[in-house]
Design a protein around this motif. Structure first.
Motif, mmCIF file in Angstrom:
data_model
loop_
_atom_site.group_PDB
_atom_site.id
_atom_site.type_symbol
_atom_site.label_atom_id
_atom_site.label_comp_id
_atom_site.label_asym_id
_atom_site.label_seq_id
_atom_site.Cartn_x
_atom_site.Cartn_y
_atom_site.Cartn_z
ATOM 1 N N HIS A 190 -17.922 -18.859 30.429
ATOM 2 C CA HIS A 190 -19.209 -18.627 31.088
ATOM 3 C C HIS A 190 -19.979 -17.508 30.393
ATOM 4 N N VAL A 191 -19.301 -16.431 30.049
ATOM 5 C CA VAL A 191 -19.943 -15.308 29.360
ATOM 6 C C VAL A 191 -20.486 -15.759 28.005
ATOM 7 N N ARG A 192 -19.712 -16.506 27.253
ATOM 8 C CA ARG A 192 -20.177 -16.998 25.949
ATOM 9 C C ARG A 192 -21.435 -17.856 26.104
ATOM 10 N N ARG A 193 -21.441 -18.713 27.114
ATOM 11 C CA ARG A 193 -22.581 -19.607 27.328
ATOM 12 C C ARG A 193 -23.834 -18.818 27.711
ATOM 13 N N VAL A 194 -23.690 -17.878 28.634
ATOM 14 C CA VAL A 194 -24.841 -17.097 29.088
ATOM 15 C C VAL A 194 -25.384 -16.228 27.966
ATOM 16 N N MET A 195 -24.508 -15.580 27.218
ATOM 17 C CA MET A 195 -24.966 -14.722 26.127
ATOM 18 C C MET A 195 -25.684 -15.526 25.048
ATOM 19 N N ALA A 196 -25.215 -16.730 24.787
ATOM 20 C CA ALA A 196 -25.884 -17.584 23.807
ATOM 21 C C ALA A 196 -27.282 -17.956 24.293
ATOM 22 N N GLU A 197 -27.408 -18.273 25.575
ATOM 23 C CA GLU A 197 -28.710 -18.623 26.150
ATOM 24 C C GLU A 197 -29.692 -17.457 26.081
ATOM 25 N N LEU A 198 -29.172 -16.226 26.197
ATOM 26 C CA LEU A 198 -30.019 -15.030 26.175
ATOM 27 C C LEU A 198 -30.188 -14.461 24.778
ATOM 28 N N SER A 199 -29.626 -15.152 23.786
ATOM 29 C CA SER A 199 -29.711 -14.724 22.385
ATOM 30 C C SER A 199 -29.112 -13.332 22.170
ATOM 31 N N ILE A 200 -28.040 -13.045 22.904
ATOM 32 C CA ILE A 200 -27.306 -11.807 22.689
ATOM 33 C C ILE A 200 -26.523 -11.936 21.377
ATOM 34 N N SER A 201 -26.464 -10.853 20.632
ATOM 35 C CA SER A 201 -25.755 -10.853 19.356
ATOM 36 C C SER A 201 -24.347 -11.437 19.491
ATOM 37 N N GLN A 220 -27.238 -4.314 25.672
ATOM 38 C CA GLN A 220 -27.203 -5.780 25.593
ATOM 39 C C GLN A 220 -26.261 -6.371 26.647
ATOM 40 N N LEU A 221 -25.157 -5.680 26.909
ATOM 41 C CA LEU A 221 -24.218 -6.153 27.931
ATOM 42 C C LEU A 221 -24.858 -6.109 29.320
ATOM 43 N N VAL A 222 -25.639 -5.064 29.562
ATOM 44 C CA VAL A 222 -26.353 -4.965 30.840
ATOM 45 C C VAL A 222 -27.402 -6.072 30.937
ATOM 46 N N LYS A 223 -28.084 -6.335 29.823
ATOM 47 C CA LYS A 223 -29.080 -7.407 29.788
ATOM 48 C C LYS A 223 -28.438 -8.758 30.098
ATOM 49 N N ALA A 224 -27.213 -8.956 29.611
ATOM 50 C CA ALA A 224 -26.503 -10.213 29.836
ATOM 51 C C ALA A 224 -25.876 -10.284 31.217
ATOM 52 N N SER A 225 -25.995 -9.211 31.995
ATOM 53 C CA SER A 225 -25.455 -9.138 33.363
ATOM 54 C C SER A 225 -23.935 -9.240 33.415
ATOM 55 N N VAL A 226 -23.259 -8.848 32.342
ATOM 56 C CA VAL A 226 -21.797 -8.735 32.408
ATOM 57 C C VAL A 226 -21.409 -7.324 32.842
ATOM 58 N N LEU A 227 -22.383 -6.425 32.847
ATOM 59 C CA LEU A 227 -22.224 -5.088 33.413
ATOM 60 C C LEU A 227 -23.369 -4.851 34.382
ATOM 61 N N THR A 228 -23.056 -4.336 35.577
ATOM 62 C CA THR A 228 -24.094 -3.917 36.523
ATOM 63 C C THR A 228 -23.804 -2.483 36.948
ATOM 64 N N VAL A 229 -24.849 -1.738 37.148
ATOM 65 C CA VAL A 229 -24.722 -0.301 37.377
ATOM 66 C C VAL A 229 -23.975 -0.010 38.671
ATOM 67 N N ARG A 230 -22.990 0.864 38.567
ATOM 68 C CA ARG A 230 -22.267 1.372 39.731
ATOM 69 C C ARG A 230 -22.620 2.824 39.979
ATOM 70 N N GLY A 231 -22.830 3.557 38.909
ATOM 71 C CA GLY A 231 -23.194 4.967 38.964
ATOM 72 C C GLY A 231 -23.575 5.413 37.565
ATOM 73 N N VAL A 232 -23.845 6.703 37.390
ATOM 74 C CA VAL A 232 -24.218 7.214 36.077
ATOM 75 C C VAL A 232 -23.034 7.057 35.122
ATOM 76 N N GLY A 233 -23.250 6.298 34.041
ATOM 77 C CA GLY A 233 -22.188 6.086 33.057
ATOM 78 C C GLY A 233 -21.016 5.274 33.565
ATOM 79 N N ASN A 234 -21.262 4.466 34.591
ATOM 80 C CA ASN A 234 -20.186 3.679 35.202
ATOM 81 C C ASN A 234 -20.760 2.327 35.630
ATOM 82 N N PRO A 291 -22.271 -13.042 35.385
ATOM 83 C CA PRO A 291 -23.658 -13.477 35.191
ATOM 84 C C PRO A 291 -24.028 -14.605 36.156
ATOM 85 N N ASN A 292 -25.246 -14.551 36.657
ATOM 86 C CA ASN A 292 -25.759 -15.528 37.633
ATOM 87 C C ASN A 292 -25.078 -15.407 38.995
ATOM 88 N N ALA A 293 -24.503 -14.242 39.272
ATOM 89 C CA ALA A 293 -23.852 -14.036 40.575
ATOM 90 C C ALA A 293 -24.836 -14.198 41.730
#
Length: 268
Positions: free
Chosen positions: A124-135, A173-187, A193-195
């Protein structure tokens, strides 16, 4: 799996799942988590937990989401089929440490974790990142480090930069791909993705099913009668999925009667 297979006497289903033979150890090789050198043999994890997960995986109507989601299992759905919750939690943690599954926190609306099989999450991550043109380099690095080696539900900047060699721009880029979402500063939460698509369908379907039961006399209905009710087309996850979820979340009580399984809405 047809709709008529829905829960179909949960107590018999539990018994069937718990007596299913173990799968071949050749299909579940040893995995080293790559962090502390601890190894887990997935085949040693009791088969009833894994079989229950696979049963719930079949319940998820994957075709209705047209590749926008992998199979998502809500953790407490397991409790609708396995009564020993402490054991379920322990075995799920073992599966997580063995990196067979990933767990995700999907927001305040759902006070529990969701489960996705690791192989499904990776694809799923590979597919979403490809769609978003992530490196591709960023995608491969995330797959080969965070997905392959990291088993926690959140991650901090030090781990990303010092242990896995991500740069600030790559983290962006990871945040843009929504595989990381903010929990706190630096965390960050490690995320699905697509949650948001899942949560919208989940909350809509849960509300629809509970409303059906609430409108019944004494706020209860026979399971067979509920199965005959028309299910809203917009509730894509289906009645069967929500049945397991509501029972596991203790929103519905199951009572065996001479007329079949009775579903009673619990007092809130």
């Amino acid at each position: 799996m047809s709709k008529r297979s829905m829960v179909n006497d949960l107590y018999k289903t539990r018994k069937r799942l718990c007596t299913t033979p173990s799968s071949s150890t050749n299909e579940t090789p040893e995995f080293n988590d790559g962090l502390n050198g601890t190894s887990f043999i997935a085949a040693e994890i009791p088969s009833d937990t894994k079989v229950t997960l696979l049963h719930l995986k079949e319940v998820f109507p994957l075709d209705k989401f047209e590749g926008r989601l992998p199979v998502v299992i809500v953790k407490h759905q397991m409790y609708s089929l396995m009564t020993d919750r402490t054991t379920v939690d322990k075995h799920l943690n073992d599966l997580k440490l063995a990196n067979e599954i990933k767990m995700f926190k999907l927001g305040a609306e759902l006070d529990d974790y969701c489960i996705v099989f690791t192989a499904d999450y990776r694809d799923h991550v590979r597919r979403v990142m490809a769609e978003l043109s992530i490196s591709k380099n960023v995608c491969n690095k995330f797959v080969n480090t965070v997905i392959r080696k990291y088993t926690d539900v959140c991650i901090n900047k030090d781990t990303l930069m010092n242990d896995f060699n991500f740069t600030d721009s790559e983290i962006t880029q990871l945040v843009k791909a929504s595989v990381l979402t903010v929990r706190g500063v630096g965390n960050w939460w490690i995320a699905l993705p697509n949650a948001g698509i899942f949560m919208k369908c989940f909350l809509r379907g849960r509300k629809a099913m509970l409303t059906m039961i609430r409108k019944c006399k004494y706020r209860e209905i026979l399971q067979n009668d509920l199965e005959q009710r028309k299910w809203p087309k917009l509730c894509k996850l289906g009645l069967q999925y929500h049945m397991h979820e509501a029972i596991g979340a203790d929103l519905i009580k199951c009572i065996q009667t001479t007329s079949g399984q009775l579903l009673r809405l619990k007092d809130t």
